[in-house]
Design an enzyme around this catalytic site. Structure first.
Site, PDB file in Angstrom:
ATOM      1  N   ARG A  74       0.825  -1.209   0.000  1.00  0.00           N
ATOM      2  CA  ARG A  74       0.000   0.000   0.000  1.00  0.00           C
ATOM      3  C   ARG A  74       0.867   1.271   0.000  1.00  0.00           C
ATOM      4  O   ARG A  74       0.575   2.228  -0.700  1.00  0.00           O
ATOM      5  CB  ARG A  74      -0.939  -0.035   1.197  1.00  0.00           C
ATOM      6  CG  ARG A  74      -1.987   1.055   1.187  1.00  0.00           C
ATOM      7  CD  ARG A  74      -2.996   0.794   2.307  1.00  0.00           C
ATOM      8  NE  ARG A  74      -4.076   1.715   2.285  1.00  0.00           N
ATOM      9  CZ  ARG A  74      -5.175   1.609   1.566  1.00  0.00           C
ATOM     10  NH1 ARG A  74      -5.325   0.590   0.767  1.00  0.00           N
ATOM     11  NH2 ARG A  74      -6.132   2.507   1.622  1.00  0.00           N
ATOM     12  N   ASN A  89       1.139   6.828  -6.684  1.00  0.00           N
ATOM     13  CA  ASN A  89       0.019   7.731  -6.971  1.00  0.00           C
ATOM     14  C   ASN A  89       0.405   9.187  -6.756  1.00  0.00           C
ATOM     15  O   ASN A  89      -0.007  10.065  -7.509  1.00  0.00           O
ATOM     16  CB  ASN A  89      -1.194   7.378  -6.102  1.00  0.00           C
ATOM     17  CG  ASN A  89      -1.950   6.191  -6.635  1.00  0.00           C
ATOM     18  OD1 ASN A  89      -1.828   5.826  -7.802  1.00  0.00           O
ATOM     19  ND2 ASN A  89      -2.730   5.560  -5.783  1.00  0.00           N
ATOM     20  N   GLN A 123       0.268  15.233 -13.129  1.00  0.00           N
ATOM     21  CA  GLN A 123      -0.990  15.837 -13.555  1.00  0.00           C
ATOM     22  C   GLN A 123      -1.003  17.327 -13.230  1.00  0.00           C
ATOM     23  O   GLN A 123      -1.500  18.140 -14.008  1.00  0.00           O
ATOM     24  CB  GLN A 123      -2.175  15.125 -12.892  1.00  0.00           C
ATOM     25  CG  GLN A 123      -2.372  13.712 -13.403  1.00  0.00           C
ATOM     26  CD  GLN A 123      -3.411  12.955 -12.607  1.00  0.00           C
ATOM     27  OE1 GLN A 123      -3.757  13.305 -11.488  1.00  0.00           O
ATOM     28  NE2 GLN A 123      -3.925  11.892 -13.210  1.00  0.00           N
ATOM     29  N   VAL A 158      -9.532  12.309  -7.037  1.00  0.00           N
ATOM     30  CA  VAL A 158     -10.121  11.035  -6.644  1.00  0.00           C
ATOM     31  C   VAL A 158      -9.013  10.109  -6.180  1.00  0.00           C
ATOM     32  O   VAL A 158      -7.993   9.982  -6.844  1.00  0.00           O
ATOM     33  CB  VAL A 158     -10.857  10.376  -7.840  1.00  0.00           C
ATOM     34  CG1 VAL A 158     -11.494   9.059  -7.414  1.00  0.00           C
ATOM     35  CG2 VAL A 158     -11.888  11.321  -8.419  1.00  0.00           C
ATOM     36  N   GLY A 159      -9.222   9.458  -5.056  1.00  0.00           N
ATOM     37  CA  GLY A 159      -8.216   8.509  -4.595  1.00  0.00           C
ATOM     38  C   GLY A 159      -8.523   8.004  -3.207  1.00  0.00           C
ATOM     39  O   GLY A 159      -9.560   8.298  -2.626  1.00  0.00           O
ATOM     40  N   HIS A 214     -11.830   5.423   3.104  1.00  0.00           N
ATOM     41  CA  HIS A 214     -12.713   4.548   2.339  1.00  0.00           C
ATOM     42  C   HIS A 214     -12.128   3.130   2.373  1.00  0.00           C
ATOM     43  O   HIS A 214     -11.417   2.716   1.469  1.00  0.00           O
ATOM     44  CB  HIS A 214     -12.845   5.053   0.906  1.00  0.00           C
ATOM     45  CG  HIS A 214     -13.797   4.259   0.080  1.00  0.00           C
ATOM     46  ND1 HIS A 214     -15.147   4.252   0.323  1.00  0.00           N
ATOM     47  CD2 HIS A 214     -13.592   3.418  -0.950  1.00  0.00           C
ATOM     48  CE1 HIS A 214     -15.731   3.438  -0.539  1.00  0.00           C
ATOM     49  NE2 HIS A 214     -14.801   2.930  -1.322  1.00  0.00           N
TER      50      HIS A 214
END
Length: 174
Positions: free
Chosen positions: A3, A10, A17, A34-35, A94
């Site tokens: 992880r 990421n 980006q 988003v992530g 989440h």
């Protein structure tokens, strides 16, 4: 992949980006990040460091990915459509550590505990259903649900441009 490695990878993607947005995007562009919740602030930081012409308010984090998974079991248990469930909040990441807050949620304008009398289900089963939803989907389909995230993005954009129903709210990381 571990992880921590995934979060690091990421972060680099979000930095790239940010550079692209800074180079070619209008200063008026709206971006939703988003992530994984635990890394959203890190991702937004990477994005913002590489994209100085944009403000933090233009880069909200998607928080709606947990709304429907919280609304749906409550609606099913109450025998109503999910849009009758309002004031939904999920605390935490989440994942299996998130905590759906049924104490402040409402069904047809009433507190959930007045509509769903099975308080043992609310305290035990409901939280477990919400926490394990992602794992259930991965087990069922063999992958995570991009469609779920896509619908959450649609819901978030709708919430940003449409007035929220009176007495309800819309969640977003800002």
């Amino acid at each position: 992949m571990e992880r921590a490695d995934l979060l690091d990878l990421n972060g680099k993607i979000f930095a790239d980006q940010g550079k692209a947005l800074n180079t070619v995007a209008s200063p008026n562009v709206k971006v939703i990040v988003v992530g994984i919740w635990e890394s959203l602030q890190h991702k937004r930081t990477n994005l913002l460091e590489e994209c100085p012409k944009h403000t933090c308010q233009e880069l909200p984090c998607l928080d709606t990915v947990g709304r429907k998974p919280c609304q749906m079991p409550l609606a099913l248990k109450a025998g109503v459509f999910y849009d009758k469930v309002s004031n939904v909040t999920i605390w935490g990441n989440h994942s299996t550590t998130q905590v759906p807050d049924f104490l402040i949620a409402r069904i047809n304008g009433l507190p959930v505990k007045e509509v769903i009398k099975d308080h043992k289900w609310l305290e035990d089963k409901f939280t477990e259903i919400v926490q394990k939803r992602g794992g259930v989907l991965i087990k069922k389909w063999g992958r995570s649900s991009a469609a779920s995230t896509a619908m959450s993005i649609v819901d978030a954009i709708r919430s940003l441009v449409t007035p929220t129903s009176e007495g309800d709210w819309f969640s977003s990381g800002v």
